[in-house]
Design an enzyme around this catalytic site. Structure first.
Site, short mmCIF file in Angstrom:
data_model
loop_
_atom_site.label_atom_id
_atom_site.label_comp_id
_atom_site.label_asym_id
_atom_site.label_seq_id
_atom_site.Cartn_x
_atom_site.Cartn_y
_atom_site.Cartn_z
CE LYS A 97 -4.48 0.85 0.20
NZ LYS A 97 -5.62 -0.03 -0.14
CG ASP A 121 -7.27 3.11 -1.07
OD1 ASP A 121 -7.59 1.92 -1.02
OD2 ASP A 121 -7.50 3.90 -0.13
N1 GLU Z 1 -7.30 0.07 -3.02
C1 GLU Z 1 -8.05 -1.14 -3.34
C2 GLU Z 1 -8.09 -2.03 -2.12
O1 GLU Z 1 -8.15 -1.55 -1.00
C3 GLU Z 1 -7.58 -1.81 -4.62
C4 GLU Z 1 -6.16 -2.24 -4.68
C5 GLU Z 1 -5.69 -2.74 -6.04
O2 GLU Z 1 -6.49 -2.82 -6.94
O3 GLU Z 1 -4.50 -3.05 -6.13
O4 GLU Z 1 -8.13 -3.22 -2.20
#
Ligand code: GLU
Length: 450
Positions: free
Chosen positions: A130, A170
């Site tokens: 992340k 996100d």
């Molecule tokens: N931000 C999204 C999550 O919390 C998607 C992450 C992604 O697609 O890599 O899962």
């Protein structure tokens, strides 16, 4: 909680707290996992004594960097950028980028930790990561958002790659920001690859990716409701937020014959007794794109009530789906929805319920689905975008949606398998933690101490 291992859990949490002081969000995400995983480890000889959880709570790598940029007035601004590369046991680091004023290391560590379990649940080969910045798009111009995104990628590009680390969107990072990020990556690396997901359809994106998180939440909710003899059809549903996740939830709830009656922003919530339907669904996207981060204009436009400073959880509805941000739903909210006779709470955001709120819902034996299971559809379709990029082709919307349905169905089955308690209640939190843990732990054991 399994009292038998209370002291092991307390010792473990004392160890993690001492190493990560003040990281409240990260510590609560770890505690929520430790409460179900420590008993599982203690009772499964192959995992015992291998320091598996101690290894899993330590990110493989944390990158922090300066993001300087120039605003429209010619002033120099400085933000902080991060990428937490949490776990690569089952695939390249994978997870979104969040641009929001609340972003700090604790928040991104909690999200990266959760992402490791979530990605494992999808059954696709993706590790957990992340990243993001304390930059907020609120009140910024298009040109400022572009310059910031470019400055962010000027450092991030050296740490990521299609087989190393694949970021996505996100909160605060949608198609627009991903476009600017991808453009700068391509320029710096001189290569066109699937290094980000959530890309535009003309440049390597996947159909259904924008809808995927919300659709997946509703597919999971429908499976969990069916399991207790209920269905979305005819239900009135309260949701929070009005961004991408909320939008997907609204669309799919409407498809399945339910009605979403609330939306919210940091300014309060709107109550629309006719349901968010038709052109109101498209209006949500326009409101989000205006960078104002307020929901009140919806109430003015459609002549519905606006409740300033309030949360939608005070409404009497059949189901609550928090779609906004961590800790947006506390113990009082949980008591309120229980008193209102709700069937359950399904998390579309990451960790929107506080630990106490979860306890209230679960102790009343109501349906509770954690985000790491319910919202895994977004990253799952990101995984499918990576597959399409590697194959240099694009699947139809129907093909992607069918995969998504199958993946959400499998996650439901898997969490059910490990979450069924003796009294028949399904503890989806326990189920998701154990099902997500097994694949990552097995891969870590097989790969040795690295
Ligand atoms: N931000 C999204 C999550 O919390 C998607 C992450 C992604 O697609 O890599 O899962």
């Amino acid at each position: 909680m399994n009292n038998k291992y209370q002291s092991e859990i307390a010792d473990f949490m004392a160890y993690v707290s001492a190493r990560n002081p003040h990281e409240t969000e990260f510590l609560s995400a770890v505690e929520e996992v430790a409460e179900t995983i420590i008993p599982f480890i203690e009772e499964t000889p192959k995992y015992k004594g291998k320091k598996i959880l101690e290894r899993m709570v330590e990110p493989e790598r944390v990158i922090m960097f300066r993001v300087p940029w120039v605003d429209d007035q010619g002033r120099i601004q400085v933000n902080r950028g991060y990428r937490v590369e949490f776990n690569s046991a089952i695939g390249p680091y994978k997870g979104g980028l969040r641009f929001h004023s609340t972003v700090n290391l604790s928040v991104l560590k909690f999200l990266g930790f959760e992402q490791t379990f979530k990605n494992s649940l999808t059954s696709l080969p993706m590790g957990g990561g992340k990243g993001g910045s304390d930059f907020s798009v609120r009140g910024k111009s298009e040109a400022e958002i572009m310059r910031f995104s470019q400055a962010f990628m000027q450092e991030l590009f050296r740490h990521i790659g299609p087989n190393t680390d694949v970021p996505a969107g996100d909160i605060g990072v949608g198609g627009r920001e991903l476009g600017y990020l991808f453009g700068m990556y391509k320029k710096l690396k001189n290569e066109f690859t699937g290094v980000l997901t959530g890309k535009g359809l003309a440049w390597g994106g996947s159909l259904i990716r924008p809808e995927a998180t919300g659709y997946g939440v509703v597919y999971f909710a429908q499976a969990a409701l069916n399991n207790i003899g209920k269905t979305i059809k005819g239900m009135e549903i309260a949701i929070s937020g009005f961004g991408n996740v909320s939008w997907g939830v609204v669309k799919k709830v409407n498809d399945l014959g339910g009605k979403v009656v609330t939306l919210s922003g940091p300014d309060g919530y709107i109550y629309d007794p006719d349901g968010v339907k038709g052109e109101k669904v498209d209006y949500m996207l326009r409101l989000r794109a205006s960078n104002q981060d307020i929901i009140e204009p919806y109430a003015e436009r459609y002549g519905v009530e606006f409740f300033p400073g309030k949360k939608p959880w005070e409404r009497k509805v059949d189901l609550a789906i928090p779609c906004a941000i961590q800790n947006e739903f506390d113990e009082e909210d949980a008591k309120q929805v229980v008193a209102n006779g709700v069937t359950g709470v399904v998390e579309a955001a990451n960790m929107p319920l506080t630990a106490k709120a979860i306890e209230v819902i679960q102790s009343n034996k109501l349906l509770y689905v954690p985000g790491k299971a319910a919202n895994a559809g977004g990253v799952a379709v990101s995984g499918l975008e990576m597959t399409q990029n590697a194959m240099h082709l694009q699947w139809t919307a129907e093909e992607v949606d069918n995969y998504l349905k199958r993946i959400m169905h499998n996650i439901h089955e898997n969490t059910l398998k490990y979450g069924r308690l003796d009294d028949g209640y399904i503890d989806y939190k326990k189920g998701a933690n154990i099902a997500g843990f097994i694949k990552v732990a097995d891969a870590m054991l097989e790969q040795g101490v690295v």
